[in-house]
Design a protein around this motif. Structure first.
Motif, short mmCIF file in Angstrom:
data_model
loop_
_atom_site.label_atom_id
_atom_site.label_comp_id
_atom_site.label_asym_id
_atom_site.label_seq_id
_atom_site.Cartn_x
_atom_site.Cartn_y
_atom_site.Cartn_z
N THR A 118 0.94 -1.29 -0.10
CA THR A 118 0.11 -0.01 -0.03
C THR A 118 0.76 1.30 0.01
O THR A 118 1.76 1.34 0.86
CB THR A 118 -0.96 -0.04 1.22
OG1 THR A 118 -1.79 -1.15 1.19
CG2 THR A 118 -1.77 1.31 1.17
N GLN A 119 1.02 2.03 -1.11
CA GLN A 119 1.81 3.27 -1.23
C GLN A 119 1.00 4.52 -1.01
O GLN A 119 1.49 5.63 -0.64
CB GLN A 119 2.65 3.14 -2.46
CG GLN A 119 3.37 2.05 -3.00
CD GLN A 119 4.19 2.14 -4.01
OE1 GLN A 119 4.50 3.24 -4.71
NE2 GLN A 119 4.98 0.94 -4.35
N ASP A 120 -0.47 4.48 -1.44
CA ASP A 120 -1.44 5.52 -0.84
C ASP A 120 -2.57 5.04 -0.51
O ASP A 120 -3.25 4.37 -1.24
CB ASP A 120 -1.55 6.26 -2.20
CG ASP A 120 -2.28 7.20 -2.21
OD1 ASP A 120 -3.77 7.47 -2.13
OD2 ASP A 120 -2.05 8.66 -1.79
N LEU A 121 -2.81 5.35 0.92
CA LEU A 121 -4.07 4.71 1.47
C LEU A 121 -5.35 4.97 0.73
O LEU A 121 -6.39 4.40 0.66
CB LEU A 121 -3.89 4.96 2.95
CG LEU A 121 -4.95 4.30 3.87
CD1 LEU A 121 -5.08 2.77 3.65
CD2 LEU A 121 -4.79 4.65 5.35
N SER A 122 -5.41 6.50 0.42
CA SER A 122 -6.59 6.95 -0.30
C SER A 122 -6.97 5.99 -1.46
O SER A 122 -8.12 5.82 -1.45
CB SER A 122 -6.47 8.49 -0.50
OG SER A 122 -6.19 9.00 0.50
N THR A 123 -6.06 5.83 -2.47
CA THR A 123 -6.24 5.22 -3.62
C THR A 123 -6.47 3.73 -3.13
O THR A 123 -7.50 3.19 -3.88
CB THR A 123 -4.78 5.26 -4.57
OG1 THR A 123 -4.51 6.62 -4.64
CG2 THR A 123 -5.17 4.47 -5.69
N ALA A 124 -5.93 2.98 -2.21
CA ALA A 124 -6.25 1.69 -2.01
C ALA A 124 -7.50 1.56 -1.53
O ALA A 124 -8.23 0.60 -1.75
CB ALA A 124 -5.12 1.26 -1.02
N ALA A 125 -8.09 2.55 -0.49
CA ALA A 125 -9.30 2.41 0.17
C ALA A 125 -10.27 2.63 -1.13
O ALA A 125 -11.67 1.88 -1.01
CB ALA A 125 -9.15 3.60 1.08
#
Length: 308
Positions: free
Chosen positions: A194-201
């Protein structure tokens, strides 16, 4: 002192590498509590052997801890010192290393996941981040007295797991309606992919506004802070295991360079990794080894709720 070790099969107390005049236990909670509690732990040291001692704790998820020591314990988070610590305390989720001054005695604790927070406490987790409060300010005084009295009357070692299992099974609140999303976010935070939590979420249907609301309410910090803390600790613990020097080849590839990593070190440790590793922290070293032996991860901040 207490009897060191664990009820977990096939884990030897020798793997803890405890320093003299200290004792330590780590236990797995009842499977029904596994999503809500990271671990049970008991720490002990012999006052006559260690005198007044300074130790450190790394940033972590929240915990309930009961201090059964005869002498007061002082703890510093950032610019705030709690001296003496409450007998029964709630440690909020932390983004800073904590300095502990102790003169021996037993401390018994239970680590709390964001899912656990959603079932144990009504207040939002961000109100308690990087703070310590008396446990009876967030739980009924009678419930706290029950917990303390049972732990005081126990052997404070082998009995602890059963006492804490019964306590949390009896006092866990109803499931939060957002439990599925909270659990999914916990998994994303500890996933090194997970490098960007917003994108992953967003990929699992949690938009940015909802992500931030869930993070502050149940995790204690905004999404970016949570992901940065996990990335830093994952990198730092690899370095800390070697200990003899700061090997920047071990840091995550998502760090642009060593100075980027050092900025995070200042944020989460309050100092450079080299300075932290130069300090004598034999009990922290043993705690990290022991937790890794029992759970597979050295710190609750990287605890995988879906593992094992």
């Amino acid at each position: 002192m207490i009897e060191s070790g664990t009820h977990t099969p096939n884990v030897s107390v020798e793997s803890f590498g405890l320093p003299p005049h200290t004792a330590l236990r780590y236990e797995r909670p009842d499977p029904r509590l596994a999503a809500y509690l990271t671990d049970y732990h008991v720490l002990d040291s012999d006052e006559s052997g260690v005198g007044t001692n300074i130790e450190w704790m790394l940033p972590s998820w929240p915990a309930i801890r009961v201090i059964l020591a005869d002498n007061p314990i002082a703890l510093t988070i950032g610019g705030t010192t709690y001296d003496p610590m409450p007998e029964a305390a709630l440690y909020g989720t932390t983004s800073k290393a904590m300095r502990v001054r102790t003169a021996g005695g037993v401390t018994i604790g239970a680590g709390i996941t964001p899912l656990g927070w959603s079932r144990l406490f009504r207040g939002p987790a961000d109100q308690y981040r990087d703070r310590i409060v008396s446990l009876d300010t967030v739980m009924p005084a009678g419930v706290v007295e029950e917990l303390v009295s049972r732990l005081r009357a126990s052997d404070q070692a082998l009995d602890v797991k059963d006492i804490l299992d019964r306590f949390f099974l009896n006092h866990m609140g109803p499931r939060d309606r957002n439990e599925g999303e909270i659990r999914a976010l916990m998994a994303l935070i500890v996933d090194d992919a997970t490098q960007d939590l917003s994108t992953a979420a967003a990929r699992i249907g949690i938009d940015a506004r909802r992500l931030r609301r869930l993070a502050t309410r149940h995790f204690g910090f905004p999404p970016k802070t949570l992901l940065l803390r996990a990335r830093f600790l994952r990198s730092f613990l690899k370095m800390f295991a070697i200990r003899d020097h700061a090997d920047y080849s071990l840091i995550a590839t998502t760090y642009h360079d060593a100075s980027h990593f050092l900025r995070d070190a200042n944020r989460f440790l309050g100092m450079t990794p080299r300075r932290f590793m130069a300090m004598k922290t034999p009990y922290l070293d043993a705690v990290l080894r022991a937790r890794a032996a029992v759970f597979g991860t050295a710190t609750t901040a990287l605890h995988d709720v879906d593992a094992g």
